[in-house]
Write a protein that holds these residues in place. Structure first.
Motif, mmCIF file in Angstrom:
data_model
loop_
_atom_site.group_PDB
_atom_site.id
_atom_site.type_symbol
_atom_site.label_atom_id
_atom_site.label_comp_id
_atom_site.label_asym_id
_atom_site.label_seq_id
_atom_site.Cartn_x
_atom_site.Cartn_y
_atom_site.Cartn_z
ATOM 1 N N LYS A 62 0.319 7.067 54.175
ATOM 2 C CA LYS A 62 0.945 7.594 54.436
ATOM 3 C C LYS A 62 -0.239 9.292 53.724
ATOM 4 C CE LYS A 62 3.496 8.625 49.801
ATOM 5 N NZ LYS A 62 4.796 8.654 49.643
ATOM 6 N N LEU A 63 -0.124 10.434 54.178
ATOM 7 C CA LEU A 63 -0.271 12.276 53.760
ATOM 8 C C LEU A 63 0.200 12.735 53.095
ATOM 9 C CD1 LEU A 63 -2.642 13.020 56.918
ATOM 10 C CD2 LEU A 63 -3.691 11.177 55.197
ATOM 11 N N GLN A 64 0.213 13.580 52.077
ATOM 12 C CA GLN A 64 1.011 14.034 51.291
ATOM 13 C C GLN A 64 0.849 15.085 50.647
ATOM 14 O OE1 GLN A 64 2.680 11.288 48.094
ATOM 15 N NE2 GLN A 64 0.530 12.326 46.826
ATOM 16 N N ILE A 65 1.601 16.550 50.131
ATOM 17 C CA ILE A 65 0.438 17.770 49.694
ATOM 18 C C ILE A 65 1.273 17.283 47.839
ATOM 19 C CG2 ILE A 65 3.192 19.279 50.348
ATOM 20 C CD1 ILE A 65 -0.406 20.662 50.171
ATOM 21 N N ASN A 66 0.292 17.302 47.878
ATOM 22 C CA ASN A 66 0.837 17.353 45.672
ATOM 23 C C ASN A 66 0.082 19.155 45.396
ATOM 24 O OD1 ASN A 66 0.725 17.256 43.302
ATOM 25 N ND2 ASN A 66 -0.179 16.012 43.416
ATOM 26 N N PRO A 67 1.878 19.937 45.328
ATOM 27 C CA PRO A 67 1.033 21.601 45.181
ATOM 28 C C PRO A 67 0.640 21.462 43.594
ATOM 29 C CG PRO A 67 3.604 20.756 45.298
ATOM 30 C CD PRO A 67 2.231 20.089 45.603
ATOM 31 N N THR A 68 -0.037 23.256 43.129
ATOM 32 C CA THR A 68 -0.172 23.138 41.511
ATOM 33 C C THR A 68 0.687 23.397 41.484
ATOM 34 O OG1 THR A 68 -1.678 23.968 42.501
ATOM 35 C CG2 THR A 68 -0.944 24.357 40.649
ATOM 36 N N ALA A 69 2.431 24.097 41.684
ATOM 37 C CA ALA A 69 3.046 24.419 41.391
ATOM 38 C C ALA A 69 4.798 23.418 42.287
ATOM 39 C CB ALA A 69 3.616 25.843 41.108
ATOM 40 N N GLY A 70 6.064 22.522 41.557
ATOM 41 C CA GLY A 70 6.720 22.253 42.525
ATOM 42 C C GLY A 70 6.560 20.946 42.488
ATOM 43 N N THR A 72 5.611 17.383 44.928
ATOM 44 C CA THR A 72 4.639 16.395 45.782
ATOM 45 C C THR A 72 5.889 15.937 46.787
ATOM 46 O OG1 THR A 72 3.432 15.788 44.562
ATOM 47 C CG2 THR A 72 3.854 14.588 45.759
ATOM 48 N N SER A 73 5.601 16.703 48.397
ATOM 49 C CA SER A 73 6.026 15.495 49.647
ATOM 50 C C SER A 73 5.424 15.538 50.542
ATOM 51 C CB SER A 73 7.511 17.103 50.021
ATOM 52 O OG SER A 73 5.978 18.045 50.225
ATOM 53 N N ASP A 74 5.859 14.418 51.065
ATOM 54 C CA ASP A 74 5.540 14.081 52.723
ATOM 55 C C ASP A 74 5.412 15.164 53.401
ATOM 56 O OD1 ASP A 74 5.398 11.730 50.983
ATOM 57 O OD2 ASP A 74 6.722 10.401 52.035
ATOM 58 N N LEU A 75 4.319 14.640 54.033
ATOM 59 C CA LEU A 75 3.783 15.296 55.641
ATOM 60 C C LEU A 75 3.695 14.767 56.459
ATOM 61 C CD1 LEU A 75 0.195 16.832 54.538
ATOM 62 C CD2 LEU A 75 2.492 17.976 54.528
ATOM 63 N N VAL A 76 3.582 13.198 56.054
ATOM 64 C CA VAL A 76 4.137 11.898 57.603
ATOM 65 C C VAL A 76 4.894 10.882 56.758
ATOM 66 C CG1 VAL A 76 1.896 11.309 57.392
ATOM 67 C CG2 VAL A 76 3.377 11.052 58.957
ATOM 68 N N ALA A 77 5.450 10.363 56.594
ATOM 69 C CA ALA A 77 5.944 9.131 56.137
ATOM 70 C C ALA A 77 4.736 7.914 56.529
ATOM 71 C CB ALA A 77 7.257 8.752 56.988
ATOM 72 N N ALA A 78 5.644 6.838 55.295
ATOM 73 C CA ALA A 78 4.937 5.912 55.181
ATOM 74 C C ALA A 78 4.394 5.142 56.616
ATOM 75 C CB ALA A 78 4.698 5.451 53.963
ATOM 76 N N THR A 79 3.186 5.089 57.078
ATOM 77 C CA THR A 79 3.062 4.224 58.505
ATOM 78 C C THR A 79 2.463 2.680 58.352
ATOM 79 O OG1 THR A 79 3.982 6.094 59.646
ATOM 80 C CG2 THR A 79 2.206 4.441 60.697
ATOM 81 N N ASP A 80 2.655 1.181 58.515
ATOM 82 C CA ASP A 80 1.878 0.204 58.687
ATOM 83 C C ASP A 80 0.588 0.712 59.742
ATOM 84 O OD1 ASP A 80 0.672 -2.217 58.472
ATOM 85 O OD2 ASP A 80 1.974 -3.236 58.329
ATOM 86 N N ILE A 81 -0.186 0.558 59.115
ATOM 87 C CA ILE A 81 -1.577 0.872 60.030
ATOM 88 C C ILE A 81 -2.773 -0.087 60.402
ATOM 89 C CG2 ILE A 81 -1.469 3.669 59.804
ATOM 90 C CD1 ILE A 81 -4.154 3.841 58.104
ATOM 91 N N VAL A 117 -0.717 26.336 47.545
ATOM 92 C CA VAL A 117 -2.133 26.359 46.313
ATOM 93 C C VAL A 117 -1.719 24.543 45.754
ATOM 94 C CG1 VAL A 117 -3.246 26.200 44.867
ATOM 95 C CG2 VAL A 117 -1.971 28.228 45.507
ATOM 96 N N GLY A 118 -2.369 23.856 46.281
ATOM 97 C CA GLY A 118 -2.534 22.069 45.895
ATOM 98 C C GLY A 118 -3.590 21.578 46.391
ATOM 99 N N GLN A 119 -3.502 19.983 46.624
ATOM 100 C CA GLN A 119 -4.363 19.161 47.226
ATOM 101 C C GLN A 119 -3.075 18.024 48.142
ATOM 102 O OE1 GLN A 119 -6.600 16.802 43.585
ATOM 103 N NE2 GLN A 119 -8.001 17.786 44.489
ATOM 104 N N ILE A 120 -4.037 18.333 49.576
ATOM 105 C CA ILE A 120 -3.509 16.985 50.173
ATOM 106 C C ILE A 120 -3.926 15.609 49.893
ATOM 107 C CG2 ILE A 120 -3.252 16.715 52.645
ATOM 108 C CD1 ILE A 120 -3.536 19.388 53.532
ATOM 109 N N GLU A 121 -3.482 15.223 49.866
ATOM 110 C CA GLU A 121 -3.866 13.173 49.874
ATOM 111 C C GLU A 121 -2.852 12.613 50.468
ATOM 112 O OE1 GLU A 121 -2.484 14.420 44.286
ATOM 113 O OE2 GLU A 121 -1.366 13.215 45.872
ATOM 114 N N HIS A 122 -4.499 11.560 50.721
ATOM 115 C CA HIS A 122 -3.473 10.484 51.770
ATOM 116 C C HIS A 122 -3.557 8.613 50.167
ATOM 117 C CE1 HIS A 122 -7.535 6.754 51.118
ATOM 118 N NE2 HIS A 122 -7.636 7.915 50.469
#
Length: 149
Positions: A62-70, A72-81, A117-122
């Motif tokens: 999955k991909l998620q946003i890990n903000p500097t403040a606030g 962490t939330s998913d951008l897309v649900a975990a998917t078996d790829i 502001v933050g990081q997009i993570e996988h």
């Protein structure tokens, strides 16, 4: 016949800045930053992956946003790829709804993703394969940027 608008200009009109790319390297069971949002909020207009090394083992990804403040939330649900192999050259996308799955072969954001502001993570649970992610964006706040992490 003359060309009035160049391809790069047309892409900028449709999608904004970019594309910015980030290769994951060999996937491992870990969380890794892909892109850094700095200087303010942005509207992500496209975010697609291209598999560069086949993914052949089960991999909840999955991909998620890990903000500097606030939070962490998913951008897309975990998917078996990986259980059903995802071969090199496959395009990965999603529609932007957090509960949606990653789609193989097609797919794109239905609307821009507004991110702080933050990081997009996988987040990967598998141990093989590699993906290069491509992102385009429009600054929502003056001075906002996105760069490969």
């Amino acid at each position: 016949m003359s060309v009035i608008i160049q391809g790069e200009q047309f892409r900028s009109l449709l999608f904004g800045r970019g594309p910015i790319s980030k290769a994951t390297g060999t996937l491992a069971a870990t969380t890794v930053p892909l892109f850094t949002v700095a200087g303010g909020r942005v509207a992500i207009t496209s975010l697609v992956g291209v598999v560069t090394t086949s993914i052949t083992v089960a991999n909840s990804y999955k991909l998620q946003i890990n903000p500097t403040a606030g939070d962490t939330s998913d951008l897309v649900a975990a998917t078996d790829i990986g259980t059903t192999d995802t071969t090199a050259g496959t395009v990965l996308g999603f529609d932007g709804a957090p509960a949606s799955s990653i789609v193989k072969g097609a797919g794109g954001l239905a609307r821009p993703l507004f991110l702080p502001v933050g990081q997009i993570e996988h987040v990967s649970a598998g141990t093989d394969g590699a993906i290069t992610w491509y992102l385009t964006y429009v600054p929502y706040d003056d001075g906002a940027t996105v760069a490969a992490a």
